[in-house]
Design a protein around this motif. Sequence first.
Motif, PDB file in Angstrom:
ATOM      1  N   ASP A 720      62.645  34.631  45.791  1.00 16.76           N
ATOM      2  CA  ASP A 720      63.295  35.876  46.179  1.00 16.76           C
ATOM      3  C   ASP A 720      62.592  37.013  45.440  1.00 16.76           C
ATOM      4  OD1 ASP A 720      64.893  37.967  46.822  1.00 16.76           O
ATOM      5  OD2 ASP A 720      66.742  37.139  45.980  1.00 16.76           O
ATOM      6  N   PRO A 721      62.136  38.052  46.128  1.00 17.70           N
ATOM      7  CA  PRO A 721      61.401  39.143  45.466  1.00 17.70           C
ATOM      8  C   PRO A 721      62.180  39.800  44.328  1.00 17.70           C
ATOM      9  CG  PRO A 721      61.124  39.278  47.836  1.00 17.70           C
ATOM     10  CD  PRO A 721      62.139  38.208  47.614  1.00 17.70           C
ATOM     11  N   ARG A 722      63.514  39.772  44.413  1.00 20.72           N
ATOM     12  CA  ARG A 722      64.290  40.403  43.350  1.00 20.72           C
ATOM     13  C   ARG A 722      64.601  39.441  42.201  1.00 20.72           C
ATOM     14  NH1 ARG A 722      65.508  43.033  47.926  1.00 20.72           N
ATOM     15  NH2 ARG A 722      66.625  41.250  48.752  1.00 20.72           N
ATOM     16  N   VAL A 723      64.436  38.153  42.418  1.00 19.43           N
ATOM     17  CA  VAL A 723      64.692  37.169  41.374  1.00 19.43           C
ATOM     18  C   VAL A 723      63.397  36.740  40.701  1.00 19.43           C
ATOM     19  CG1 VAL A 723      65.598  34.858  40.902  1.00 19.43           C
ATOM     20  CG2 VAL A 723      66.784  36.350  42.518  1.00 19.43           C
ATOM     21  N   ALA A 724      62.322  36.612  41.463  1.00 18.86           N
ATOM     22  CA  ALA A 724      61.019  36.167  40.922  1.00 18.86           C
ATOM     23  C   ALA A 724      59.939  37.198  41.248  1.00 18.86           C
ATOM     24  CB  ALA A 724      60.673  34.796  41.482  1.00 18.86           C
ATOM     25  N   PRO A 725      60.019  38.391  40.680  1.00 16.79           N
ATOM     26  CA  PRO A 725      59.002  39.406  41.000  1.00 16.79           C
ATOM     27  C   PRO A 725      57.619  39.051  40.469  1.00 16.79           C
ATOM     28  CG  PRO A 725      60.419  40.160  39.214  1.00 16.79           C
ATOM     29  CD  PRO A 725      61.021  38.897  39.727  1.00 16.79           C
ATOM     30  N   GLU A 726      57.557  38.207  39.437  1.00 18.45           N
ATOM     31  CA  GLU A 726      56.248  37.860  38.878  1.00 18.45           C
ATOM     32  C   GLU A 726      55.410  37.048  39.875  1.00 18.45           C
ATOM     33  OE1 GLU A 726      59.155  34.674  37.959  1.00 18.45           O
ATOM     34  OE2 GLU A 726      59.124  36.872  37.712  1.00 18.45           O
ATOM     35  N   TYR A 727      56.089  36.232  40.709  1.00 19.68           N
ATOM     36  CA  TYR A 727      55.353  35.448  41.709  1.00 19.68           C
ATOM     37  C   TYR A 727      54.690  36.381  42.719  1.00 19.68           C
ATOM     38  CZ  TYR A 727      54.402  31.941  45.295  1.00 19.68           C
ATOM     39  OH  TYR A 727      53.776  31.131  46.224  1.00 19.68           O
ATOM     40  N   TRP A 728      55.434  37.351  43.194  1.00 17.17           N
ATOM     41  CA  TRP A 728      54.893  38.270  44.203  1.00 17.17           C
ATOM     42  C   TRP A 728      53.849  39.198  43.587  1.00 17.17           C
ATOM     43  CZ3 TRP A 728      55.838  37.352  49.167  1.00 17.17           C
ATOM     44  CH2 TRP A 728      56.935  36.533  49.477  1.00 17.17           C
ATOM     45  N   GLN A 729      54.020  39.497  42.333  1.00 17.72           N
ATOM     46  CA  GLN A 729      53.001  40.310  41.673  1.00 17.72           C
ATOM     47  C   GLN A 729      51.688  39.538  41.566  1.00 17.72           C
ATOM     48  OE1 GLN A 729      53.329  43.539  40.776  1.00 17.72           O
ATOM     49  NE2 GLN A 729      51.138  43.519  40.277  1.00 17.72           N
ATOM     50  N   ALA A 730      51.783  38.227  41.288  1.00 18.77           N
ATOM     51  CA  ALA A 730      50.561  37.408  41.235  1.00 18.77           C
ATOM     52  C   ALA A 730      49.895  37.338  42.600  1.00 18.77           C
ATOM     53  CB  ALA A 730      50.916  36.010  40.724  1.00 18.77           C
ATOM     54  N   TRP A 731      50.694  37.184  43.652  1.00 19.34           N
ATOM     55  CA  TRP A 731      50.117  37.149  45.011  1.00 19.34           C
ATOM     56  C   TRP A 731      49.501  38.504  45.353  1.00 19.34           C
ATOM     57  CZ3 TRP A 731      53.144  35.393  50.040  1.00 19.34           C
ATOM     58  CH2 TRP A 731      52.217  35.137  51.054  1.00 19.34           C
ATOM     59  N   HIS A 732      50.215  39.588  44.952  1.00 15.12           N
ATOM     60  CA  HIS A 732      49.689  40.929  45.211  1.00 15.12           C
ATOM     61  C   HIS A 732      48.329  41.110  44.547  1.00 15.12           C
ATOM     62  CE1 HIS A 732      49.199  45.252  44.312  1.00 15.12           C
ATOM     63  NE2 HIS A 732      49.875  45.483  45.451  1.00 15.12           N
ATOM     64  N   ASP A 733      48.224  40.705  43.283  1.00 16.22           N
ATOM     65  CA  ASP A 733      46.949  40.834  42.569  1.00 16.22           C
ATOM     66  C   ASP A 733      45.862  39.976  43.228  1.00 16.22           C
ATOM     67  OD1 ASP A 733      48.297  42.483  40.845  1.00 16.22           O
ATOM     68  OD2 ASP A 733      48.607  40.950  39.308  1.00 16.22           O
ATOM     69  N   PHE A 734      46.275  38.800  43.694  1.00 11.58           N
ATOM     70  CA  PHE A 734      45.315  37.917  44.369  1.00 11.58           C
ATOM     71  C   PHE A 734      44.772  38.570  45.627  1.00 11.58           C
ATOM     72  CE2 PHE A 734      44.628  34.743  47.704  1.00 11.58           C
ATOM     73  CZ  PHE A 734      43.614  33.977  47.137  1.00 11.58           C
ATOM     74  N   GLU A 735      45.648  39.172  46.438  1.00 10.79           N
ATOM     75  CA  GLU A 735      45.194  39.798  47.694  1.00 10.79           C
ATOM     76  C   GLU A 735      44.352  41.033  47.410  1.00 10.79           C
ATOM     77  OE1 GLU A 735      45.329  38.650  50.527  1.00 10.79           O
ATOM     78  OE2 GLU A 735      46.777  37.010  50.349  1.00 10.79           O
ATOM     79  N   VAL A 736      44.713  41.788  46.382  1.00 10.92           N
ATOM     80  CA  VAL A 736      43.892  42.960  46.040  1.00 10.92           C
ATOM     81  C   VAL A 736      42.485  42.527  45.660  1.00 10.92           C
ATOM     82  CG1 VAL A 736      43.613  44.808  44.351  1.00 10.92           C
ATOM     83  CG2 VAL A 736      45.858  44.389  45.380  1.00 10.92           C
ATOM     84  N   GLN A 737      42.379  41.397  45.012  1.00 13.79           N
ATOM     85  CA  GLN A 737      41.073  40.943  44.516  1.00 13.79           C
ATOM     86  C   GLN A 737      40.291  40.186  45.584  1.00 13.79           C
ATOM     87  OE1 GLN A 737      41.354  38.592  40.984  1.00 13.79           O
ATOM     88  NE2 GLN A 737      39.140  38.470  40.677  1.00 13.79           N
ATOM     89  N   HIS A 738      40.982  39.403  46.403  1.00 14.11           N
ATOM     90  CA  HIS A 738      40.251  38.510  47.308  1.00 14.11           C
ATOM     91  C   HIS A 738      40.602  38.725  48.782  1.00 14.11           C
ATOM     92  CE1 HIS A 738      38.896  36.166  43.860  1.00 14.11           C
ATOM     93  NE2 HIS A 738      40.165  36.133  43.421  1.00 14.11           N
ATOM     94  N   GLY A 739      41.571  39.537  49.106  1.00 12.56           N
ATOM     95  CA  GLY A 739      42.001  39.635  50.494  1.00 12.56           C
ATOM     96  C   GLY A 739      41.464  40.873  51.184  1.00 12.56           C
TER      97      GLY A 739
END
Length: 821
Positions: A720-739
């Motif tokens: 859940d984005p409001r319960v586990a924001p660190e997971y989505w932040q990691a995915w966000h950083d991944f897409e910024v770098q590789h997507g």
Amino acid sequence: MPGERKTSGKRGKAAPAPADNSSLMDVVLEDSIDIAEKDLAFEEDLLRNPYSLRHWLRYIDHHSSSSIAQRFVIYERAVKELPGSYKLWKTYLDQRRQHLQKRGLPYVKAQDEWESVDSCYERSLVLLHKMPRIWIDYLEHLMATPRITKVRRTFDRALRALPITQHIRIWGIYLDWAKKIGGETALKVYKRYLKLEPNRGEDYVDLLISMERYDEAAARLCKMINDEKFQSLHGKSHYQLWRQLCDIICTHPKDVKSLPIENIIRSGIKRFTDQTGRLWNDLAKYWILLGHFEKARDVYEEAATSVMTVRDFTQVFDAYAEFEESVISAKMEAAESAEANGEEADQLDLDMRLMRLERLMERRPFLVNEVLLRQNPNSVHEWQKRVELWGDNAHKVVDTYTQAVTTIHPKKADGKFHTLWVNFGKFYEDGGDVKSARTIYEKATKVNYKTVNDLADIWCEYAEMELRNENYDAALHVMARATIPPKQKNVAFHDETLPVQIRVFKSLRLWSFYVDLEESVGTVESTKAVYDRVLELKIANPQIIVNYANFLEENKFFEDSYKVYERGIDLFGYPIAFELWNTYLVKFIDRYGGTKLERARDLFEQAVEKIPAKYAKPIYLMYGNLEETHGLARHAMSIYDRATKAVSDEDRADMYHFYIAKAATMFGVTSTREIYERAIEVLPDKDARVMCLRYAEMERKLGEIDRARGVFAHGSQFCDPRVAPEYWQAWHDFEVQHGNEDTFKEMLRIKRSVQVQFNTDVSYITAQLIQSQEKNKAAVGAADGAPGDAMQTLDRMSSGGPGGMMFVKSKTHSVEPTVAP
């Protein structure tokens, strides 16, 4: 004129006023009376209605400003016509008394005036003798004169004339007057009153004391105390009456002769057990005041050896010491006086009394100890304290120990009774008499103690005594005797109905000492026999198992030690079996290593066969380490794989991490994909999120960007984005770098869809509420964070308040940011 009264004198002429010292009755009783003009109307009314009280009162009121003689004349005429009128008599008599009091004439100077008032009262009582107020006024009038006999007789007449219900009004005045008069008159009056009110005896006692008639007062008090129906009107208890009696007796012992004083006080000591100390002191004080000092000393000695409380003893002992000191002081003063007069002093008697006082002070600890032992003869501590008081007096110590062990009831002992027997035996041992010490211990083993462990301690101390005297065989023989099983079968260790001698053979304390003794002075075989006997009785604890195994290992009986571990594991369940397995497996591996790998595998398989999940992790890790060190890597991986399924939920995630690390080390990073996928599948959401992040990071490092993106997408369903924001932040950083823009939009689309999914799931909403409460507790105040305000918090969050949770629509037309690939 008709109705007009004829007079022998002239009208309008008032009656002459009497002189100060003349009697008013001389005027009142004159045959001829002159009537004034203003009185004619009243006189005519009285001629028509001579028996009307109202007319007489009006006439009297008309003369309220006239002279006292004229008013008295009218009163006399009125009471002559109406002799039974209480109102007329009361008013007339009050005015006669007031007139006499105003003039202030004493009885000795105006006897006729006082007696004329007496005459009026007497005439009124002819018909009004049932009126207590008339009697009271008359008595008060008489009490102002010194005519004691007449007053007493008038009181008696009043009591005879009035009904019994009115007597209390007379007796109150009568008693006060009697106290004032005193003497035999007061005593006789009180005696008569006590026949009517027996409960008023306390007042009579007070009167007797004030008159110094102590013998009669003590007798009356004794009678009241012996009367069980007596109730004190002053609120005194029976004990307070006793105290008053004792005070009278002890303060005036020579005056009280009609009572057996000593018997009375001794009966009080038996009756009032909470005040025995004070009553003993009273008895001693009685003899002291009579001059019988030896009898007083005997009383103090008897009291000191019979009281039951320390408080009473303290009272008696302090009084005893003070008495001895006062006698010594008197003797010293007498000796000084004799020396000053040149006479020879009795120095021997003085020295004897000083020695007696010194001896009394030395006895105080023993006397206090006796008091405590009288309170509780089963107190082990007090008996031991008494032994210590005797110090080096061996004869008294032996007598005290003997008295203690014969007095104390084993089942009622207050404290550890067996310690008295042990100390008794040690006393003989310290004195070098080992034979007597053995006799004491032998007697101690036959006592039926409260608990089995008490008897076990006796046997252990018995054996230790033999050890201290280097009688090793005797010590072993003692323990062998102690552990002999009884003929009775199926004996329960906790069966309180059986004597402790029958149950002691199952005492683990006894067997523990026995095995320690065998290890110290016995042989290996005898020690093994004792250990085996403990295991047969099924009383061994884990420490016994470990000690037995260590003993066998020290003596090179390795296989036997392993058998002991196995017996212990069969004997105990988990969690004790887990500790035994840990010790057993470590010792086996340390000894054999990989030389007996198959046997070690069998042991581990037995260990993990029925092990609970919470204890499985250490055993599986040890099993896997064995295979890594001495076996095959694939076997180790298989064990770790089994471990991930066997451990508890709390340990499963750690076990997977360990399994992945080992697989990566042994077979490469790519071999962990299958483990990651299985872990993500079986782990709870919280642990699966972490596993997904690590899996994606591994794929990213391997350059598998699409696989990493797929892992992120798969793991998003747990986050859940409001319960586990660190997971989505990691995915966000991944897409910024590789997507690129498309992959970033896809990530946002997935995020919105996941958010919608969690917004409609009740369990996730609850989780969000809890997390939001924790984060915003400081901002919104303690009230919003309270468990009882969950509905208020939900309303606030749903309305989009500070830190609130916004519900996201399923479709949105907002412009999404573009990210350069």
